[in-house]
Design an enzyme around this catalytic site. Structure first.
Site, PDB file in Angstrom:
ATOM      1  CB  SER A   1      -0.961  -0.421   1.264  1.00  0.00           C
ATOM      2  OG  SER A   1       0.204   0.241   2.669  1.00  0.00           O
ATOM      3  CE  LYS A   2      -2.068   7.064  -3.146  1.00  0.00           C
ATOM      4  NZ  LYS A   2      -2.546   7.495  -3.158  1.00  0.00           N
ATOM      5  NE  ARG A   3       0.115   0.247   6.078  1.00  0.00           N
ATOM      6  CZ  ARG A   3       0.578  -1.059   6.985  1.00  0.00           C
ATOM      7  NH1 ARG A   3       1.436  -0.480   7.382  1.00  0.00           N
ATOM      8  NH2 ARG A   3       0.094  -1.986   6.477  1.00  0.00           N
ATOM      9  CG  HIS A   4       3.745  -1.736   3.052  1.00  0.00           C
ATOM     10  ND1 HIS A   4       2.288  -2.444   2.278  1.00  0.00           N
ATOM     11  CD2 HIS A   4       4.023  -1.889   4.431  1.00  0.00           C
ATOM     12  CE1 HIS A   4       1.336  -2.782   4.118  1.00  0.00           C
ATOM     13  NE2 HIS A   4       2.854  -2.801   4.444  1.00  0.00           N
ATOM     14  N   GLY A   5       4.896   2.161   0.397  1.00  0.00           N
ATOM     15  CA  GLY A   5       6.108   2.618  -0.691  1.00  0.00           C
ATOM     16  C   GLY A   5       5.544   1.928  -1.982  1.00  0.00           C
TER      17      GLY A   5
END
Length: 462
Positions: free
Chosen positions: A245-249
């Site tokens: 997800s965006k929080r992972h990159g």
């Protein structure tokens, strides 16, 4: 992998509804490597049929992202929306051959089918109501869709070049819509027609497309066309094992560029997320083209590890040409004087040894670009630095080796540890605790600037 056809053709087919995300970049890379390994073609298709969400900016981001990664395509990109009339034309040919039909179901009838299926604990699907009815019996005022006349019995088996043999009962698949009531083709039809007419022989894509593949195989068979070989790779996960997800990159490729990563490091990282060559961690593009095989594509999800990516990037920064790194830095920091550019270039070998990203390289390179500000010097250091100044002014040779010999000799002469020279001299020259070696910095600054800084600091601390 299955038997190769005479000429391999692979493709990447993104939807231009946003940036080129890291998972899409990996898909493009694997298809590109497969084509390059076999001396085939790699094509690009922009699936822009979602007119509400497709934007020219997203198309441009896809082009730029691929170009930055070094992934080149061999023909002009195909824009799927421009081929809509061709897709519909071929759907009507399926009606003529008895492999598709017009369906005049109302929204209310379709909703009733869904509710009935749910009530019986079944997956909601179309029940084939108009499969064998005549269009002459169609109700007035209903614009029909075109549906595929899918096989009702038997199984569809996919010999996936990654997952192995996968089979689905045809009873699980309904008569899918090929052309909507407004006359526009559906994704399933468009993909099959375009892949066929572009001559696509092999498709590597995410395993979230696996169900789509079984439906597309049925369309291929209805047309009597050769079916490409498919390989479905697991999606990329974050470091915690959850879906990326965006929080992972899960960001656009351009974001990784902005974070200071080199394209070859991103490509190397993506290769290792689902493909392997023995225990090799560092794999150049040239090696990957030589070694790439679908036999080494993994069935398990891979995890994107930013620490590993940064370490990998550090390797490629150390290997990179100094002039290229300077150009990359100037893109980040903007224009600087020729004197400062020359200093960075002269000191690049030392700077890049201490940098894992271009942003870290930018930060440490300010040693050579920041304006000099004389620091405060305590009395004991002042006496030592005054002797250092005398040594440097007397130096006829100005190399790292000669400077090291001279300053270490001074430490012996005045009976102190070399650290008592190095620490105040480093602080005076740069105001930093972590830097390249003292001798390297003196050499980069040159005799005139090094002496000037020492004199200025000593004069300010009188």
């Amino acid at each position: 992998m299955g038997k190769l056809r005479m000429s391999m053709v692979t493709r990447f087919a993104p939807s231009p509804t946003g940036f080129l995300h890291i998972g899409g970049a990996r898909t493009a890379l694997f298809n590109w490597l497969l084509a390059r390994h076999h001396g085939g073609k790699f094509l690009l298709r922009i699936e822009d049929t979602d007119r509400a969400r497709s934007t020219p900016e997203a198309v441009e981001a896809i082009f730029k992202g691929l170009e930055w990664l070094g992934i080149s395509w061999d023909e002009e990109p195909v824009f799927q929306f421009s081929r809509a009339s061709r897709h519909v034309e071929l759907a009507k040919q399926l009606i003529e051959s008895g492999n598709a039909y017009y369906c005049y179901c109302t929204p209310e009838e379709l909703e009733a089918m869904r509710e009935d299926a749910k009530a019986r604990g079944l997956s909601p699907k179309y029940n084939g109501m108009w499969r064998d009815l005549d269009s002459k019996d169609a109700p007035e005022g209903i614009a029909p869709v075109i549906r595929l006349k899918a096989p009702l019995e038997g199984k569809t088996t996919l010999n996936d070049i990654v997952q192995g043999s996968v089979t689905v009962d045809n009873s699980q698949l309904d008569d899918m819509v090929l052309v909507r009531s407004d006359g526009t083709p559906t994704f399933m039809l468009s993909v099959v027609v375009d892949d066929h007419e572009m001559g696509i022989t092999h498709v590597i894509r995410g395993d979230d497309h696996l169900t789509n593949t079984f439906r597309q195989i049925q369309i291929y068979r209805a047309f009597g066309w050769d079916i490409p070989e498919y390989g479905h790779i697991p999606l990329i996960h974050g470091p915690d094992g959850a879906k990326l997800s965006k929080r992972h990159g899960a960001l656009g490729v351009e974001s990784y560029k902005d974070m200071g990563f080199l394209p070859e490091a991103i490509c190397n990282c993506l290769m290792r997320l689902g493909w392997s060559h023995g225990d090799d961690e560092i794999i150049t593009i040239r090696q990957a083209i030589e070694w790439f095989s679908t036999d080494n594509l993994g069935k398990s999800a891979s995890r994107l590890d930013f620490t590993k990516l940064e370490n990998l990037n550090g390797h490629y920064i150390r290997e990179a040409n100094n002039e290229r790194l300077l150009r990359c830095l100037l893109e980040i920091i903007g224009e600087i004087s020729e004197e400062k550019r020359n200093r960075i270039l002269k000191g690049m070998n030392g700077l890049k040894q201490r940098s894992r990203t271009l942003l870290e390289l930018r930060d440490i390179s300010t040693i050579y670009t920041d304006n000099f500000s004389a620091p405060e010097i305590d009395e004991s250091s002042r006496e030592i630095l005054a002797k250092v100044l005398q040594k440097l002014e007397a130096s006829e040779e100005w190399t790292e080796a000669s400077l090291e010999a001279s300053l270490r000799s001074l430490a012996s002469e005045i009976a102190i540890s070399f650290g008592k020279i190095a620490q105040p001299l480093r602080n005076l020259l740069t105001g930093r605790k972590i830097t390249p070696s003292i001798f390297e910095m003196l050499w980069v600054f040159g005799k005139d600037e090094s002496v000037r800084r020492l004199k200025t600091a000593l004069d300010c601390n009188v």
